[in-house]
Structures are given as structure tokens and as C-alpha cells.
Design an enzyme around this catalytic site. Structure first.
Site, short mmCIF file in Angstrom:
data_model
loop_
_atom_site.label_atom_id
_atom_site.label_comp_id
_atom_site.label_asym_id
_atom_site.label_seq_id
_atom_site.Cartn_x
_atom_site.Cartn_y
_atom_site.Cartn_z
N ALA A 160 0.86 3.21 9.49
CA ALA A 160 0.89 4.94 8.86
C ALA A 160 1.47 5.95 9.91
CB ALA A 160 -0.02 5.13 7.82
N GLU A 213 -8.19 0.63 7.00
CA GLU A 213 -9.92 -0.26 6.29
C GLU A 213 -11.01 0.50 6.53
OE1 GLU A 213 -7.73 -2.92 10.16
OE2 GLU A 213 -9.04 -4.07 8.89
N LEU A 247 -0.76 11.26 4.17
CA LEU A 247 0.58 11.37 4.25
C LEU A 247 1.17 11.33 3.04
CD1 LEU A 247 1.84 8.77 6.35
CD2 LEU A 247 2.59 11.60 6.91
N ASN A 248 0.47 10.71 1.76
CA ASN A 248 0.66 10.57 0.21
C ASN A 248 -0.99 11.27 -0.50
OD1 ASN A 248 0.58 9.49 -2.39
ND2 ASN A 248 3.02 9.13 -1.49
N GLN A 301 -5.42 2.84 -1.66
CA GLN A 301 -5.93 2.71 -0.68
C GLN A 301 -7.27 2.62 -0.21
OE1 GLN A 301 -3.06 2.81 2.46
NE2 GLN A 301 -3.93 1.75 3.55
N THR A 348 1.02 -1.27 0.09
CA THR A 348 0.22 0.07 -0.20
C THR A 348 0.72 0.94 0.19
OG1 THR A 348 -0.48 -0.26 1.92
CG2 THR A 348 -1.83 -0.61 1.26
#
Ligand SMILES: Cc1cc2nc3c(=O)[nH]c(=O)nc-3n(C[C@H](O)[C@H](O)[C@H](O)COP(=O)(O)OP(=O)(O)OC[C@H]3O[C@@H](n4cnc5c(N)ncnc54)[C@H](O)[C@@H]3O)c2cc1C
Ligand code: SF4
Lengths: 327, 776
Positions: free
Chosen positions: B526, B738, B663-664, B671, B484
Site C-alpha cells: 500500500a 500484518e 487509503l480506504n 483488512q 485486500t
């Protein structure tokens, strides 16, 4: 999977001789059925005789109609302009089958000989009359959601899962077969597959060591105006819950000739002459189509989980006829 | 050194955190250079193949391995009679706990058969093909008994467990008097929901390569979501000190929960390697994958909902019945989300389990939250229709301003914004409030939405940063990248916290030799790992600052540490940026090539808390602890249903989430898309069929266990609400693994209802369940 030997052949004669001469030998074309079943230990061949170099090739228009070599690939046939234009139901049945990777490998002959996806058949831990005659049929009272409602018996209700056979059944296709002695015979597709009865292990009239050489499909107005509709659990890459191969020749709102076969619901590709009778000569209306669909599933014997297929098969057929007559 | 909130929000130099950086491991992956756990070509490597049970219950009478052993290249056929004995097994409660085993049973320890597909032999040979052939030749005879396949079997023993989910959740919960509130509620709804068995089916199956480096030292290349958890389990199983077991997972081809624990095949492989005295590699076949690493259990939920005529919730009563194994009391904790999603004064939940001949189920893609949200979010939809309210409006009327299950305030919550933005992006206002009336030719069109929520789970971990004087850095944490993007986002975090370009930073993970990180599961990786990395970088700056202020040659000589800040790799005075120097210069002058720092990332520490949870001011820690920490989001779905053919196609999709710092942008979007597709799969097609008489799966392959293909999925719109959460962890990251799946099946089912007027509460919604629907 067991150990096996491998032999590549270039002529029908060598291939049939090898398979007849070696106990437990089988042909391999694309291998997408035979290797799959060997990995599951459902089939245990001692030798695989590769026929890919045997020249059963060609996709051409002959005096008899369309001739397709048994070793042509599903993707090549499905995309061939001749097939797309004059026999759309064949093209569509091929291109809605499996995945591009599989279609690039899989052959026309192999496709007609693919075996059921019945989960009991595919797992050797279960009893299964087809795989192990006399051991029983757990599907009757078990997971039968995707099994047949037509043509079943107490011994077996396995669906013929393929799509191409359904299109070929509708269009009066004839198979050319050749045995080890070099003798050829012609068998109509509708007589090629057999219903399970008490011998579900026997699925076709093909004799041991006999090869499918080619398929011939007569040209006809109802072949040019034909289509394949496939309903499945996801949009692509799934076997049919129900499918309909239909061809119509309609003139002035009247149906002159009609061809109907159902897939995903029968123990073999299910040509419905009863439906065709109702269609022929009748007005091309939804009422006619509904009546034809009812006739097509009149003999249905659903089980607990596949009862929905009685309705689904009819709706699929009606929809195909509606779309085709509107086209 | 004082904490630098600057990094979080006020950094004047835009960094790479949050940017859509391409995957740093993408090139290696597409070039086939990324090595997965079954891809280490070790000298003397041998191949293990499992032989599994044909029956689901009974005993092994005899095993005849003579034919298998005669095959060339076969080294051993291990069975319960000759497999080297483990030091501990999970077959008793103490052993299970010590091992941290997901299942209270290790196969090959006795002749007992408890589930179909249970390993009965492990064949080792010098090639995979020979081992496979030999496994087929092993003859096992059984004394079979009639198994129980599921809770639906009347013979199944049913009971109400005190605890579920391995003791992690309560079997019974009560808040207020829900029964009385329900009885008095002017509006009462009762609905029953069922969920099919689901299997994780990661692309990479379970795989173990076990090498005994010495009689008491083991290395394992393992397909796992957590090298440390596997290390702990194996050390308990094998009676080795933890440091004598090394577990490596450099790349993972998905996990989705099934690789969150150490399952039997892993330790069996290690024991077989011990037995043959050579490294053994074992890869589960796709079919074995269905009976080796757990699944989502088959289950029925009954949800009763009481409300006022205005739609304000008064009571929620939830019951769940599900299948579990002969040993464990496992059930996903569905009720947690139902207890906290809406402001409702009373709540009650009961779990009921039935023992059957199946392996223990396990966390599967948003365990509990996914099926729990299906129930509550469909029932909320029902309530909206019953009262003639918009589905968003009914949710706003019950908006939980604090966590109803604990009474605590949220650490942050942007759900209102998620609803509003999602509705706007989707065009929700165009929805005809009536069900079954919107058409596109023959197709019925439906709009559905649902709320998503997922907790920020308690976790902690450490990371190490080594900064070199030449301007490069190596950053390490024993985390896992499930595919991921962990490699990528940690590279970004390290780059920004060190003031370096991302290509000057190498992030290493997936090895128990590295600092301990938590399991990549429960969406914790993360947040925890990024916080550890950030803290470790802070530690480096702290050390460099100390060096600088003691160094007479430094422009920062005698400065106060708290007056120094790091900017773009420079140490400088906060008040006067011109006074300072590059870290390279400082290190060169001191004659050091590299400097190391380490840091701990911890749940609840909060980015305002200082360098680490350990040093966080107590006041802040206490304050953080008083908050309930969750991500929230909303999914919007359009379906087109063919009422005659029963097919449902998702034609439009919008997901908006508030999940702390992202974060990205690119990997996060991917995701959410991936998780939503999981949810669409569970909603429309995923189901493992277990024969009711044989307790054995009948569709254990990817040809017949359907997951969505490209043609099933439309273009998807994903957005995040900018959310600054000061309490969760140092980076303010909540995690998005999730939540992307939570509520998805309800959004689809609600859209199907809106399209057809037919409520399908039995997942998956396959064509057979739609048939008979005529436009209303
Ligand atoms: C995952 C999956 C999904 C699929 N989905 C579909 C689908 O949706 N629709 C569909 O129609 N099909 C589907 N298939 C089946 C696929 O189309 C068949 O496997 C394929 O057509 C078989 O062709 P082949 O050349 O690979 O056959 P092979 O595997 O090589 O042979 C199959 C059998 O035919 C015999 N044989 C092959 N050629 C000849 C010949 N010329 N003469 C005599 N005997 C011969 C072989 O001995 C063997 O017994 C699917 C298959 C898979 C694995
Ligand atoms: S339906 Fe046919 S193939 Fe399936 S279990 Fe019964 S006998 Fe075997």
C-alpha cells in the site's frame, strides 16, 4: 482417485444387485463420505451405484414412532417439525453436524456409515489397521487427541465421528435393512456399529450389498424431552470432541426413564446403560448426574493426548442433563 | 516543480482517498469474471499433477511409471531421472542466493527424500482427471530411514545459528547487560510459550500455468504475491534473461506469506512444460498445499523479564527454539518486536534451531511479530497482575518514546491514543481488576488487551500513469492484489492525484510487463505502490506544466513552474485560481492524445521530500533515515469461557491502530478484521499436527485444520487514529496488512486469564487446555 463407472438405479433390487454383482462397487447417496475417501485413495471403488432415485423417503409418525427414509437429507430431517417437536435430540444432532452445504447433500443412511476422521486412516502413506489390516496403528502412540477413549482396542482407537448415530443410539432407534435377495431385517442402532476388536476394518453389521432402508425411533416421553450437546474446537463445523445425547422423563423431581449416549469419545455411538441405571429412579440433581457421568466413562482407556476427554465427556453429559432437567 | 504537500493534507477539494469506496473489482469477482492464475483456457493446455513422497526420509529405490504411462492421455511422468534440468538449483548456497529460493532444496533433482510430501514425480496428461489417475498409478519404492519430526525429538541436532531467517536477522542480539540487570531486578518473571505449526491456507492454493512462447521465452500465470520476484527466480532457475520470463497474476485468492517466494512446484511446472512441449497447468491440492509452500514453524519461546517494583522494565531475555529443515536456518525473528515494544534498558536474545525432516518454514502472517508479541504481551500482563496494576498502566509506564532497539526517534507513533480510544470503545474501565471473578451465568467473562506493532519495511517500486486528453487515465504498477483491495486503493490514489473521478481511472497490476513493484508482503504494497502512483501523477503534471508555460495560447504562458498547482484536473496559478486551464484543453491544443509519467515510491522518502526519493533534498532524506518507522495499535478482547466444557468464545473485539494514512476506510477495516480473525484462529484453534514418528501431518485438510467460522467471530469494532507521518513515503502510508494480527493471540490469552485465572501459554488454547479450570 481411480477411474470408476457410474450407474444410477431407481429400485432397491437393481441397486443391491449392481453392488453385489460388481467387484469393488459401492452405493453412493450424498457422496460426501464416499467421494471424499475416493479422492484420498482411501477407498477405491470400481463402480458407484447411485441410489438417490430409490424411494427410501419419508419423515413420518407411524404406529411405531418416527420413521425416516434412509435417503432423506440431514437438513430436511433436522428441520422437520415432527422431529423438532417430538425428537429434539435428533434434530439438534443433525443441525449441529457438518455445514449447511454438506447437510443439504448428505443422507441419513450415509451419515450412519461415515468413517472415522483419524488422520492416519485418511492418509494412505501411513500404516492403519482399519484401512490396511495388520499394518499397525500409529495413533496409539501418535496423534490421538481426537480419538476414542471408549471401545478401543490395541488394533484401533478410531472414533465414530458422527452425531446422528449418537442421538439414535440414545433413543433405541431400529434400522431396517434390505439385501440383494430382497430380504429385510431389523437391527437396533446400538447393534449396528461394532467395536474394532481385532477387525477394525469391519465397522457395522451391514452385509456387502445390503441397504439401509429406513430408521424407526419409538415415541417416548424421554424422546420428547431430549437434547444434544456437542463440544468442539470451534463454534460450528467441527466434529465433536465430546457430545451427549440425553433424554429424560422426570416427574416430581424423580427420573422415571433416562436415555444417555456419548459421541466423539467412542469407537461407535456410545450408549451408556450404566449411566441410565443410575439415573432411573433417582432424583434429578447434579449429584445424580455426576454419578451417572462417572459410570459412563468408567471403562475409559485414554491415550496420551485424549486424556482430557474423560473429564470433558463427563462434564458434557452433566451439563446436558442439567440443561434438560431445567428446561 | 515544487512538491505539493497540498495533496496530503490541505487539499480544499475533498478527494476519494480515505473514502470507503467499494472494491473496483468486486463486481467481476462475484460474477466469476475475475481470472485467477489457473483459469486461463490456453490452446493445447495440459495438466500437471504432483506425486508426493510417502516417507519423510530416505531414498527413492525405484519408480515404476509403466502403468501410468499406459493410461490414455498421459504425456509424461517426470521424475528426478528424466525431468529437463534447470540451469541452477538452490541446492547450493550460490544457487539459492541467485534464485532467491525460500528453500535450499529442489525436489526431483536426486533420489533423496528429506520430508514427507516432497514431490517425487510430476505427471502430465491432457486432462486433470487423467493426470490424477495416472499419478495414483505411479509406483515408488523407498528405502526409508527414521525421520526426525521436530525440535522436541531428543535426537534432533540443535545449534545456535549466527543468522536466522535466511540471513536476514541475527541469531544473537545483545543490548546492554541484560543478565546482570536481570539478576539485580527486584521483580523477575520467567515464562515459556509454545506455538503450534500454522499453515497459511489461502483459499486459492498454489497454482502455476507455464507456457513456453519460444524455446527461450516463458510466460507463467502464477499465484504469487510478487510477479517480479517470481520472474527473477525463474530466470535464474532456467538460465534465461529476466526479460524473457513474463509472470502474470491478475487476481490472487490470498497468500499470507506462502506466495511470497517462488516455491519448487512453480519451476517444476515450467520444466515439465519444456519437457512436453505444451503449456502445463499445475494446481496444488489442499493436502499438497501443506507441504509445498512453507508454514509457520513449531516453536518454544522462553521470556525472562526483570522489572522494578513499580513495574519499570529493567531487562528482557528471550530465547527461542524451533524446527527447521535439513538445509536452511529459518526462524521467524520473534525477538525484534520484544526488543522495541517497551522502553527497557537491556535486552538479549538467542535463537536455537533443530534440524528435522520438514520443508523450510517461511513468513507466515506477521512473521516474528505475531508469536513474539504473544510472548511479550502475555508477560507484560503477568507483570501487571503481579504488581496489581492495570494492564494498560503497566504498558504506559514502559512507553517507548523512541525505539529502544536503535535509539532512534519514531517517525510517528500514536500508541497512547490507540490505548485510550480502544479502552473507551471497549469499556475497559468496567473491568474488574481481579481475575476469575466476572461471570455470566455459568460462563466466566474476561477482558484482555495487547499492544500491536509492525515495522514499515524498506522497499521501493515504480508506477506509470498515462493520461488521455479525453479525461481518462490508465495507471500501471506490477503490484499484486491479494484480495485486500490494491486495485481499489490505487484507483483512489490515482484519481485524486490526477483530479479525476475514480471511474475515469483504470488501474492495472500483476504483470512483469508493467513497472516493477515490490512483493506484496511485509505490509509494503500500500505504501510503496501508492507513493509510486502519486509520484507518477506528479510527473505528468510537471510535464503538462512545462507545456503550458511554453504555450503562448495558454493562460499560464510564461508563468513560473513553482507557481502552478493542479486542482481538480486544472492547472492554475496558486495565487490566482482563475488563471489556468483544464489539462484536456492544453493537450488538445498541443495535438497530443496522451501523456505519460512515471514515478518511484520509496521507503523513507517522506511526502515532504519532493517528487521522489531520487530528487528529495538530502537533508530530508538524511533526516528520514534517522527515524524508526513502525505502526502501532491496541487490541481489546472479551472472552466467555465455559470452565466445564473448556470452550472459549471471543464475544467482543476492538482494534485501534495508528498506521499513517488510511487509503480506504472500508477495505482497511476489512483488512484489520481479517488479520484479527487470523490471530483469533492462531490463539484458539489453528494447529497442524505432525506425527512424531513419521514426520508427516495428520490433519492436512480444512475439515481438521480448524480456522474460525463465522460463529466464532463477534461483531468487531475497528478504528484508526489519524496519523500524519512525514517520513515514511510520499503518501504517508504505513501499511496495515500484518499489524492487524500482531498481539491478537496475546489479547485473547490475556482475556482467558482474566476470565479463569489460568494462564495458557501453549497455543492454540483448545478446550483440553482450559479443562480443570474452576472459577477462583
Ligand atoms: C468436512 C466434513 C465435516 C463433517 N462434519 C460432520 C459432523 O460434524 N457431524 C456428522 O455427523 N457428520 C459430519 N460429516 C459427515 C457427513 O455427515 C457424512 O459425510 C454424510 O452424512 C454422509 O452421507 P452421504 O449421503 O453423503 O453418504 P455417501 O458418501 O453417499 O455414502 C457414505 C457411505 O454409505 C454408503 N451408503 C449410503 N447410503 C446408503 C444406504 N442407504 N444403504 C447402505 N449404504 C449406504 C455408501 O456406499 C458409502 O459407503 C462431515 C463431513 C465432512 C466432509
Ligand atoms: S486408530 Fe484405527 S483408524 Fe486410526 S490409525 Fe489406528 S487403526 Fe487406523
Amino acid at each position: 482417485m481411480n477411474n470408476f463407472s457410474y450407474l444410477s438405479t431407481t429400485t432397491a433390487k437393481d441397486a443391491t444387485a449392481a453392488v453385489t454383482g460388481t467387484k469393488g462397487a459401492a452405493f453412493i447417496a450424498g457422496g460426501t463420505t464416499v467421494l471424499d475417501l475416493m479422492k484420498l485413495n482411501v477407498e477405491n471403488h470400481s463402480e458407484l451405484v447411485d441410489i438417490n432415485l430409490v424411494p427410501f423417503k419419508g419423515i413420518e409418525q407411524t404406529a411405531d414412532g418416527l420413521r425416516i427414509g434412509a435417503l432423506e437429507r440431514m437438513s430436511d430431517v433436522g428441520e422437520h417439525p415432527l422431529v423438532v417437536q417430538n425428537y429434539p435430540v435428533i434434530s439438534q444432532s443433525l443441525l449441529q453436524a457438518a455445514s449447511p452445504q454438506l447437510r443439504n447433500m448428505a443422507s441419513i443412511g450415509g451419515n450412519l456409515l461415515q468413517r472415522t476422521r483419524c488422520g492416519y486412516f485418511r492418509d494412505v502413506a501411513f500404516p492403519c489397521n482399519k484401512r490396511n489390516p495388520g499394518s499397525g496403528c500409529p495413533a496409539q502412540e501418535g496423534e490421538n487427541r481426537n480419538l476414542a477413549i471408549l471401545g478401543g482396542s490395541k488394533a484401533c482407537i478410531a472414533t465414530h465421528p458422527g452425531d446422528l448415530g449418537v442421538a439414535l443410539a440414545a433413543l433405541d432407534a431400529v434400522l431396517l435393512l434390505e439385501n440383494a435377495k430382497g430380504k429385510q431385517r431389523r437391527v437396533p442402532l446400538v447393534d449396528f456399529h461394532v467395536v474394532p476388536g481385532n477387525t477394525p476394518q469391519r465397522e457395522t453389521v451391514l452385509e456387502p450389498g445390503e441397504l439401509i432402508v429406513s430408521v424407526t425411533v419409538p415415541a417416548a416421553a424421554h424422546a420428547r424431552k431430549s437434547m444434544y450437546l456437542k463440544v468442539r474446537d470451534r463454534a460450528s463445523y467441527a466434529f465433536a470432541l465430546a457430545s451427549a445425547a440425553v433424554g429424560l422423563d422426570v416427574q416430581g423431581g424423580q427420573i422415571r426413564t433416562a436415555r444417555v449416549a456419548l459421541g466423539g469419545v467412542g469407537t461407535k455411538p456410545w450408549r451408556s446403560v450404566a449411566a441410565e441405571k443410575i439415573l432411573t429412579g433417582a432424583p434429578a440433581t447434579e449429584a445424580t448426574f455426576r454419578a451417572a457421568a462417572a459410570a459412563a466413562v468408567k471403562d475409559a482407556q485414554p491415550r496420551e493426548q485424549n486424556r482430557f476427554k474423560v473429564e470433558l465427556a463427563q462434564n458434557t453429559l452433566v451439563r446436558a442433563l442439567l440443561e434438560l432437567s431445567a428446561a | 516543480m515544487e512538491h505539493e504537500p497540498a495533496f496530503f493534507e490541505t487539499s480544499p477539494t475533498p478527494g476519494v482517498v480515505g473514502k470507503p469506496l467499494n472494491r473496483v473489482d468486486g463486481r467481476d469477482k462475484v460474477m466469476g469474471k475475475a481470472k485467477y492464475s489457473a483459469e486461463y483456457p490456453l490452446p493445447g493446455l495440459t495438466y500437471g499433477v504432483l506425486k508426493t513422497s510417502d516417507i519423510a526420509k530416505g531414498r527413492i529405490q525405484s519408480i515404476n511409471a509403466s502403468a501410468a504411462l499406459k493410461e490414455p492421455g498421459v504425456l509424461a511422468v517426470f521424475t528426478h531421472l528424466n525431468l529437463p534440468k534447470p540451469a541452477k538449483t538452490p541446492n547450493d548456497a550460490e544457487g539459492k542466493k541467485a534464485i532467491g529460493a525460500p528453500m535450499g532444496f529442489l525436489p526431483l533433482t536426486s533420489d533423496a527424500i528429506h520430508y514427507a510430501g516432497q514431490p517425487v514425480a510430476l505427471v502430465v496428461a491432457d486432462t486433470f482427471e487423467r493426470a490424477t489417475q495416472a499419478a495414483a498409478l505411479v509406483r515408488v519404492s523407498y528405502a526409508a530411514e527414521a525421520p526426525i519430526a521436530a525440535y522436541t525429538d531428543k535426537r534432533a541436532q540443535r545449534f545456535n545459528p549466527e543468522k536466522i531467517q535466511d540471513g536476514k536477522a541475527d541469531g544473537y542480539t545483545r543490548r546492554g547487560d541484560a543478565q546482570a540487570a536481570m539478576a539485580a531486578a527486584p521483580v523477575q518473571l520467567t515464562a515459556v510459550y509454545t506455538h503450534a505449526i500454522n499453515h497459511h491456507n489461502p483459499m486459492e492454493p498454489g497454482a502455476t500455468t507455464a507456457i513456453w512462447e519460444a524455446p527461450d521465452r516463458l510466460t507463467v500465470y502464477e499465484s504469487t504475491q510478487g510477479v517480479t520476484r517470481t520472474q527473477k527466480s525463474l530466470s535464474a532457475y532456467l538460465g534465461l534473461p529476466q526479460d524473457q520470463v513474463r509472470v502474470v497474476t491478475k487476481y490472487l485468492g490470498g497468500g499470507f506469506g506462502c506466495k511470497g517466494s517462488c516455491w519448487p512446484h512453480t519451476v517444476l511446472t515450467a520444466l515439465a512444460a519444456k519437457g512436453v512441449g505444451r503449456p502445463v497447468k499445475l494446481v496444488l491440492s489442499r493436502k499438497q498445499q501443506f507441504t509445498s509452500m512453507g508454514h509457520r514453524e513449531d516453536q518454544t519461546q522462553t521470556l525472562r523479564l526483570g522489572a522494578t517494583k513499580e513495574g519499570k522494565l529493567l531487562a528482557l531475555i528471550h530465547e527461542k527454539t524451533s524446527t527447521t529443515s535439513p538445509w536452511d536456518n529459518y526462524a521467524e525473528a520473534n525477538s525484534k518486536i520484544i526488543n522495541l515494544l517497551y522502553d527497557c534498558p537491556t535486552f538479549e536474545s538467542h535463537y536455537e534451531l533443530a534440524r528435522a525432516n520438514v520443508m523450510t518454514s517461511t513468513f507466515t502472517r506477521a512473521p516474528g511479530e505475531a508469536p513474539g508479541s504473544f510472548a511479550i504481551e502475555c508477560s507484560m500482563d503477568d507483570l501487571a497482575y503481579q504488581l496489581g496494576l492495570d494492564p494498560i498502566e503497566i504498558r504506559l509506564r514502559n512507553y517507548a518514546e523512541k525505539d529502544p532497539s536503535t535509539g532512534q526517534p519514531w517517525s510517528s507513533k500514536s500508541l497512547r491514543q490507540c490505548y485510550a480510544r480502544g479502552a473507551e470503545l471497549f469499556g475497559w474501565s468496567k473491568r474488574n481488576p481481579k481475575a476469575g471473578v466476572t461471570k455470566n451465568g455459568r460462563l466466566l467473562v474476561g477482558y484482555g488487551m495487547a499492544t500491536a506493532s509492525y515495522p514499515v519495511h524498506n522497499s521501493q517500486g515504480t508506477a506509470r500513469v498515462r493520461l488521455y486528453a479525453d479525461g481518462h487515465a490508465v495507471v500501471q504498477a506490477g503490484a499484486t492484489d491479494l484480495g485486500t483491495g490494491t486495485y481499489t486503493v490505487m484507483t483512489q490514489v490515482a484519481a485524486d492525484s490526477l483530479g479525476l473521478a475514480p471511474d475515469k481511472v483504470r488501474f492495472e497490476l500483476g504483470d512483469t510487463k508493467l513497472p516493477t513493484a515490490p512483493n506484496s508482503g511485509g505490509s509494503v504494497a500500500a505504501g510503496t505502490v501508492s507513493s509510486s502512483v502519486y509520484m507518477a501523477a506528479q510527473d505528468v503534471w510537471e510535464r503538462l506544466t512545462k507545456m503550458a508555460i511554453k504555450d503562448p495560447k495558454s493562460p499560464l504562458f510564461k508563468a513560473k513552474a513553482e507557481d502552478v498547482a493542479m486542482e481538480n484536473g486544472r492547472l492554475q496559478l496558486k495565487k490566482d485560481a482563475s488563471k489556468g486551464e483544464d489539462f484536456k484543453a492544453l493537450m488538445k491544443r498541443a495535438g497530443i492524445d496522451d501523456i505519460e509519467g512515471s514515478g518511484q515510491g520509496k521507503y523513507g522518502s517522506g511526502y515532504e521530500a519532493g517528487q521522489s526519493a531520487a530528487t528529495a533534498p538530502d537533508a530530508h532524506k538524511d533526516e528520514a533515515g534517522k527515524h524508526s518507522m513502525h505502526s502501532f495499535g491496541a487490541h481489546f478482547c472479551e472472552v466467555q469461557v465455559d470452565p466445564d466444557l473448556g470452550t472459549v468464545r471471543v464475544t467482543r473485539w476492538v482494534s485501534v491502530h495508528g498506521a499513517g494514512r488510511i487509503l480506504n476506510a472500508k477495505t482497511a477495516r476489512s483488512q484489520i478484521i481479517g488479520g484479527s480473525i487470523f490471530g483469533i484462529g492462531a490463539a484458539l484453534m489453528e494447529a497442524t499436527a505432525r506425527d512424531p514418528h513419521y514426520a508427516r501431518y495428520t490433519n492436512a485438510d480444512l475439515g481438521d485444520y480448524h480456522i474460525p467460522v463465522n460463529a466464532d467471530i463477534p461483531d468487531m469494532t475497528v478504528e484508526f487514529i489519524d496519523e500524519h507521518d512525514p517520513y515514511i513515503n510520499a503518501m504517508g502510508v504505513k501499511g496495515i496488512g500484518e499489524i492487524s494480527m500482531v498481539g491478537v493471540s496475546a489479547a485473547v490469552a490475556n482475556a482467558v486469564f482474566h476470565a479463569t485465572g489460568k494462564r495458557v501459554r501453549d497455543l492454540p488454547i483448545t478446550p483440553d487446555k482450559i479443562l480443570g479450570t474452576k472459577s477462583v
